[in-house]
Structure formats: structure tokens, C-alpha cells
Design a protein around this motif. Structure first.
Motif, PDB file in Angstrom:
ATOM      1  N   LEU A   1       0.853  -1.186   0.000  1.00 33.67           N
ATOM      2  CA  LEU A   1       0.000   0.000   0.000  1.00 33.67           C
ATOM      3  C   LEU A   1       0.888   1.234   0.000  1.00 33.67           C
ATOM      4  N   VAL A   2       0.449   2.284  -0.706  1.00 34.52           N
ATOM      5  CA  VAL A   2       1.252   3.496  -0.861  1.00 34.52           C
ATOM      6  C   VAL A   2       0.621   4.623  -0.046  1.00 34.52           C
ATOM      7  N   GLY A   3       1.132   4.820   1.149  1.00 38.84           N
ATOM      8  CA  GLY A   3       0.600   5.874   2.014  1.00 38.84           C
ATOM      9  C   GLY A   3      -0.776   5.571   2.554  1.00 38.84           C
ATOM     10  N   PRO A   4      -0.994   4.374   3.146  1.00 36.51           N
ATOM     11  CA  PRO A   4      -2.310   4.094   3.714  1.00 36.51           C
ATOM     12  C   PRO A   4      -2.633   5.094   4.817  1.00 36.51           C
ATOM     13  N   ALA A   5      -3.879   5.581   4.830  1.00 41.15           N
ATOM     14  CA  ALA A   5      -4.230   6.637   5.777  1.00 41.15           C
ATOM     15  C   ALA A   5      -5.379   6.256   6.698  1.00 41.15           C
ATOM     16  N   ALA A   6      -6.444   5.647   6.175  1.00 43.27           N
ATOM     17  CA  ALA A   6      -7.629   5.403   6.997  1.00 43.27           C
ATOM     18  C   ALA A   6      -8.290   4.097   6.597  1.00 43.27           C
ATOM     19  N   LEU A   7      -9.064   3.562   7.555  1.00 46.98           N
ATOM     20  CA  LEU A   7      -9.801   2.315   7.355  1.00 46.98           C
ATOM     21  C   LEU A   7     -11.264   2.508   7.726  1.00 46.98           C
ATOM     22  N   ALA A   8     -12.130   1.715   7.096  1.00 50.65           N
ATOM     23  CA  ALA A   8     -13.539   1.643   7.472  1.00 50.65           C
ATOM     24  C   ALA A   8     -13.987   0.208   7.251  1.00 50.65           C
ATOM     25  N   LEU A   9     -14.841  -0.302   8.115  1.00 54.49           N
ATOM     26  CA  LEU A   9     -15.345  -1.663   7.963  1.00 54.49           C
ATOM     27  C   LEU A   9     -16.113  -1.801   6.655  1.00 54.49           C
ATOM     28  N   ALA A  10     -15.860  -2.912   5.949  1.00 59.77           N
ATOM     29  CA  ALA A  10     -16.508  -3.137   4.660  1.00 59.77           C
ATOM     30  C   ALA A  10     -17.414  -4.358   4.674  1.00 59.77           C
ATOM     31  N   GLY A  11     -17.519  -5.020   5.805  1.00 63.90           N
ATOM     32  CA  GLY A  11     -18.341  -6.219   5.899  1.00 63.90           C
ATOM     33  C   GLY A  11     -17.493  -7.472   5.852  1.00 63.90           C
ATOM     34  N   GLY A  12     -17.917  -8.485   6.569  1.00 65.52           N
ATOM     35  CA  GLY A  12     -17.146  -9.717   6.638  1.00 65.52           C
ATOM     36  C   GLY A  12     -15.779  -9.444   7.233  1.00 65.52           C
ATOM     37  N   SER A  13     -14.765  -9.960   6.597  1.00 71.71           N
ATOM     38  CA  SER A  13     -13.397  -9.744   7.077  1.00 71.71           C
ATOM     39  C   SER A  13     -12.686  -8.657   6.276  1.00 71.71           C
ATOM     40  N   SER A  14     -13.450  -7.790   5.624  1.00 64.99           N
ATOM     41  CA  SER A  14     -12.862  -6.768   4.760  1.00 64.99           C
ATOM     42  C   SER A  14     -12.931  -5.363   5.352  1.00 64.99           C
ATOM     43  N   VAL A  15     -11.982  -4.527   4.932  1.00 63.97           N
ATOM     44  CA  VAL A  15     -11.958  -3.113   5.299  1.00 63.97           C
ATOM     45  C   VAL A  15     -11.687  -2.289   4.041  1.00 63.97           C
ATOM     46  N   TRP A  16     -12.228  -1.073   4.046  1.00 64.91           N
ATOM     47  CA  TRP A  16     -11.890  -0.092   3.014  1.00 64.91           C
ATOM     48  C   TRP A  16     -10.617   0.605   3.468  1.00 64.91           C
ATOM     49  N   VAL A  17      -9.715   0.884   2.534  1.00 63.03           N
ATOM     50  CA  VAL A  17      -8.438   1.516   2.841  1.00 63.03           C
ATOM     51  C   VAL A  17      -8.205   2.661   1.869  1.00 63.03           C
ATOM     52  N   THR A  18      -7.850   3.836   2.393  1.00 66.90           N
ATOM     53  CA  THR A  18      -7.437   4.925   1.515  1.00 66.90           C
ATOM     54  C   THR A  18      -5.913   4.924   1.434  1.00 66.90           C
ATOM     55  N   GLU A  19      -5.403   5.186   0.235  1.00 67.65           N
ATOM     56  CA  GLU A  19      -3.966   5.311  -0.001  1.00 67.65           C
ATOM     57  C   GLU A  19      -3.694   6.737  -0.454  1.00 67.65           C
ATOM     58  N   THR A  20      -3.261   7.569   0.484  1.00 65.13           N
ATOM     59  CA  THR A  20      -3.074   8.986   0.204  1.00 65.13           C
ATOM     60  C   THR A  20      -2.083   9.229  -0.927  1.00 65.13           C
TER      61      THR A  20
ATOM     62  N   ALA B   1     -11.373   2.630  -6.449  1.00 63.34           N
ATOM     63  CA  ALA B   1     -11.369   3.950  -7.093  1.00 63.34           C
ATOM     64  C   ALA B   1      -9.938   4.447  -7.186  1.00 63.34           C
ATOM     65  N   GLU B   2      -9.617   5.064  -8.319  1.00 66.80           N
ATOM     66  CA  GLU B   2      -8.294   5.643  -8.540  1.00 66.80           C
ATOM     67  C   GLU B   2      -8.451   7.100  -8.943  1.00 66.80           C
ATOM     68  N   GLY B   3      -7.352   7.816  -8.981  1.00 70.46           N
ATOM     69  CA  GLY B   3      -7.391   9.210  -9.408  1.00 70.46           C
ATOM     70  C   GLY B   3      -7.936  10.159  -8.363  1.00 70.46           C
ATOM     71  N   LEU B   4      -7.944   9.730  -7.107  1.00 70.08           N
ATOM     72  CA  LEU B   4      -8.402  10.602  -6.028  1.00 70.08           C
ATOM     73  C   LEU B   4      -7.265  11.527  -5.620  1.00 70.08           C
ATOM     74  N   ALA B   5      -7.605  12.716  -5.168  1.00 76.45           N
ATOM     75  CA  ALA B   5      -6.614  13.720  -4.777  1.00 76.45           C
ATOM     76  C   ALA B   5      -6.313  13.587  -3.288  1.00 76.45           C
ATOM     77  N   ALA B   6      -5.290  12.795  -2.966  1.00 73.79           N
ATOM     78  CA  ALA B   6      -4.843  12.602  -1.582  1.00 73.79           C
ATOM     79  C   ALA B   6      -5.992  12.195  -0.655  1.00 73.79           C
TER      80      ALA B   6
END
Length: 144
Positions: free
Chosen positions: A19-38, A57-62
Motif C-alpha cells: 500500500l502506498v501511504g495508507p491513511a484510513a480504514l472503514a469496515l466493509a463487511g465480513g473480514s474486509s476493510v476499506w483503505v485509503t492510499e493517500t 477507485a483511482e485518481g483521487l486527490a490525496a
């Protein structure tokens, strides 16, 4: 990403690398999490049990903070745009919820890009709360 077990998290198991600059997590259901890569400008889903990572999703600004809205969309703080964006992880549709927000404190030289994370939380009624790293405040954004 590692899992911690045992007393005081002494037992550590690697789950996923790269992961490149992981910043935050949120539960995604089951054993999964959402991860932002700043640093990479991505949002992904990580299955912690399997170690599988899928870019949503890609192309997000930080991107920093992330939360799940009641309708299943994700709200992400795009600090590079000073905006909150709702993303549909299934269709890829994006909607800007608010712009020109007091977020996006730049990191000092030599520090990771996500210096002070802009946090995001969503309530059951769709209200979004986010922290301002520029004003040391918490704001509320009510659904339309």
C-alpha cells in the motif's frame, strides 16, 4: 497491514504489503476493510483473512478519511481537492458533497503525506462528520 494478537499485540501477522501511504480504514463487511492510499490516490478493499486487495477507485486527490454511508456508498475526504466525495464502490459513480473545506494540512519536509489525517464518520441518517486539521474542529454535513 498486520493483524495483532496476544497480550498487548505481541503476535503480529502480515496481511498485505505494497500500500502506498495508507491513511484510513472503514469496515466493509465480513473480514474486509476499506483503505485509503493517500500517496497513490486510491481507495481499495482489503480482505484481511485472505490478504487480497482490490482497487475500488483511482485518481483521487490525496484521499484520507473514509466512512460508509447508509446507502452503501463511501464518503472520502479528498484533501488534495479540499472536498468530501461520495463514491459508489459498485458503479464507480462519484458525487462531490462539499468543497472548499478547511482540510489538507501539508506535511513537514520528510514526513509522510498524510501528516494529520482528516477523519470522516457517517451516522445512520446520512449525516457526515469530518475533522478539520487546519482549524482543529469537527464539522457536520447534513444530507440534502
Amino acid at each position: 497491514v498486520v493483524t495483532l494478537d496476544g497480550e498487548s499485540g505481541a503476535e503480529r501477522t502480515g496481511v498485505h504489503e505494497g500500500l502506498v501511504g495508507p491513511a484510513a480504514l472503514a469496515l466493509a463487511g465480513g473480514s474486509s476493510v476499506w483503505v485509503t492510499e493517500t500517496a497513490a490516490g486510491r481507495l481499495g478493499r482489503l480482505d484481511v483473512d485472505r490478504g487480497e486487495y482490490t482497487v475500488a477507485a483511482e485518481g483521487l486527490a490525496a484521499p484520507e478519511g473514509v466512512a460508509v454511508l447508509p446507502d452503501g456508498r463511501l464518503v472520502v475526504a479528498e484533501v488534495g481537492r479540499r472536498a468530501l466525495v461520495a463514491l459508489d464502490p459498485e458503479s464507480g459513480a462519484r458525487e462531490t458533497l462539499a468543497e472548499e473545506l478547511p482540510i489538507g494540512l501539508p506535511a513537514p519536509a520528510g514526513m509522510p503525506p498524510a501528516w494529520v489525517i482528516t477523519g470522516v464518520a457517517a451516522a445512520a441518517d446520512g449525516t457526515v462528520y469530518f475533522s478539520s486539521d487546519l482549524e482543529s474542529a469537527i464539522y457536520r454535513l447534513r444530507p440534502r
